[in-house]
Write a protein that holds these residues in place. Structure first.
Motif, short mmCIF file in Angstrom:
data_model
loop_
_atom_site.label_atom_id
_atom_site.label_comp_id
_atom_site.label_asym_id
_atom_site.label_seq_id
_atom_site.Cartn_x
_atom_site.Cartn_y
_atom_site.Cartn_z
N VAL A 253 -5.96 -1.05 11.69
CA VAL A 253 -5.21 -0.25 10.71
C VAL A 253 -4.09 -1.08 10.10
N SER A 254 -3.39 -1.85 10.96
CA SER A 254 -2.29 -2.69 10.49
C SER A 254 -2.78 -3.73 9.49
N LEU A 256 -5.66 -3.67 7.67
CA LEU A 256 -6.17 -3.03 6.46
C LEU A 256 -5.04 -2.51 5.59
N THR A 257 -3.99 -2.00 6.23
CA THR A 257 -2.83 -1.52 5.49
C THR A 257 -2.14 -2.68 4.77
N ALA A 258 -2.03 -3.81 5.46
CA ALA A 258 -1.39 -4.98 4.86
C ALA A 258 -2.19 -5.48 3.66
N LYS A 259 -3.53 -5.44 3.76
CA LYS A 259 -4.37 -5.90 2.66
C LYS A 259 -4.32 -4.94 1.48
N ALA A 260 -4.08 -3.64 1.77
CA ALA A 260 -4.06 -2.65 0.70
C ALA A 260 -2.72 -2.60 -0.02
N THR A 261 -1.71 -3.25 0.55
CA THR A 261 -0.39 -3.25 -0.07
C THR A 261 -0.40 -4.06 -1.36
N HIS A 279 0.53 -10.99 10.49
CA HIS A 279 -0.57 -10.04 10.67
C HIS A 279 -1.88 -10.76 10.87
#
Length: 290
Positions: A253-254, A256-261, A279
């Motif tokens: 999740v961490s 994927l969240t970083a990539k979606a930012t 990350h």
């Protein structure tokens, strides 16, 4: 009652570990002299520094391949073993001869791995020591119970002591390769293998050790017919798999969240880069579990 297979594989693990260690320490310098451009002094230094750890990972992979392939083949009937029940079967007494071999091979590895965990600082942790003691103890109890209860937990042992180890193979590969950054930088093939091993470990762990594990473990736990020591070991190991699975999900999740930012502004690039790098560096690197 321990059988010949246990002693044969215990000896084989020690020989394999020693062979890989001596190969790295004694043979690679000769290779470096012959191919100085392919094997630099820095590569040789990092390989020497991690010789015991790399030998351990090679031994781990060998064990996981043996028990994983044997168990998977037996589970689906390749050897004609009698186990026509569903994977979620709560039947505790079902004869599967291959399971006895898998139990002995895995028990031998748990003994070897416990020794390695205590001796190598990179592997040493309270959780992993407890894991090897409980897993090895459970394998021993199931083996010993065969004299008292016909085919006790043989079917389920194929899964717990064999199939689950398949998810350890990509982790062992990554744990070994990440210790050799110079080698990864120089070899496109090894770097690719390392990068593939990380998501492969995460996906195989979540499927085998979290989802499939629950389908196999919960029905037999809920029967209430397990000996107290076996029940404790199974509940402990189930909790351990779910704890590690939870950590892997958090990491995923961490990442994927970083990539979606959205990309940071030009002014914030210098500040954001270390965070993204951090990350990336920790992706899928939980403590090794066997």
């Amino acid at each position: 009652m321990l059988y010949t297979t246990f002693y044969v594989f215990e000896f084989a693990y020690l020989i394999l570990h020693a062979s890989v260690y001596l190969g790295i320490r004694c043979m690679l310098p000769a290779v470096a002299r012959i191919f100085p451009k392919r094997m630099t002094a820095k590569m040789l230094k990092e390989l020497h520094a991690n010789a015991h750890l790399l030998a351990h990972q090679c031994t781990c992979i060998a064990c996981c391949v043996v028990v994983g392939v044997l168990s998977l083949a037996a589970w689906f009937g390749a050897f004609g073993d009698v186990h026509h029940e569903l994977a979620t079967s709560s039947k505790l007494h079902m004869e599967v001869p291959t399971a006895l071999i898998v139990l002995e091979v895995n028990l031998a590895f748990q003994v070897y791995d416990l020794i390695a965990t205590l001796l190598l600082s990179e592997l040493r942790s309270t959780t992993m020591v407890a894991h090897h003691v409980v897993a090895g103890g459970a394998a021993y109890l199931v083996l010993e119970s065969q004299d008292e209860s016909l085919a006790f937990l043989q079917l389920h042992s194929l899964f717990f002591f064999g199939i689950t180890e398949l998810s350890t193979i990509p982790l062992a590969i990554h744990d070994g390769l990440k210790k050799c950054p110079q080698l990864l930088e120089a070899s496109f093939i090894l770097n690719t293998i390392n990068e593939i091993s990380k998501p492969l470990f995460a996906l195989s762990f979540l499927f085998i050790r979290v989802f499939w594990w629950a389908l196999v473990a919960l029905p037999i736990i809920l029967t209430g017919k397990l000996p107290a020591a076996v029940a404790f070991a199974l509940v402990f190991m189930t909790g351990l798999q779910w704890m590690w699975g939870y950590k892997i999900v958090l990491i995923l999740v961490s990442v994927l969240t970083a990539k979606a930012t959205p990309p940071p502004s030009e002014a914030g690039v210098a500040e954001a880069t270390p965070v993204v790098a951090e990350h990336t560096a920790v992706v899928l690197e939980p403590t090794k579990n066997d």
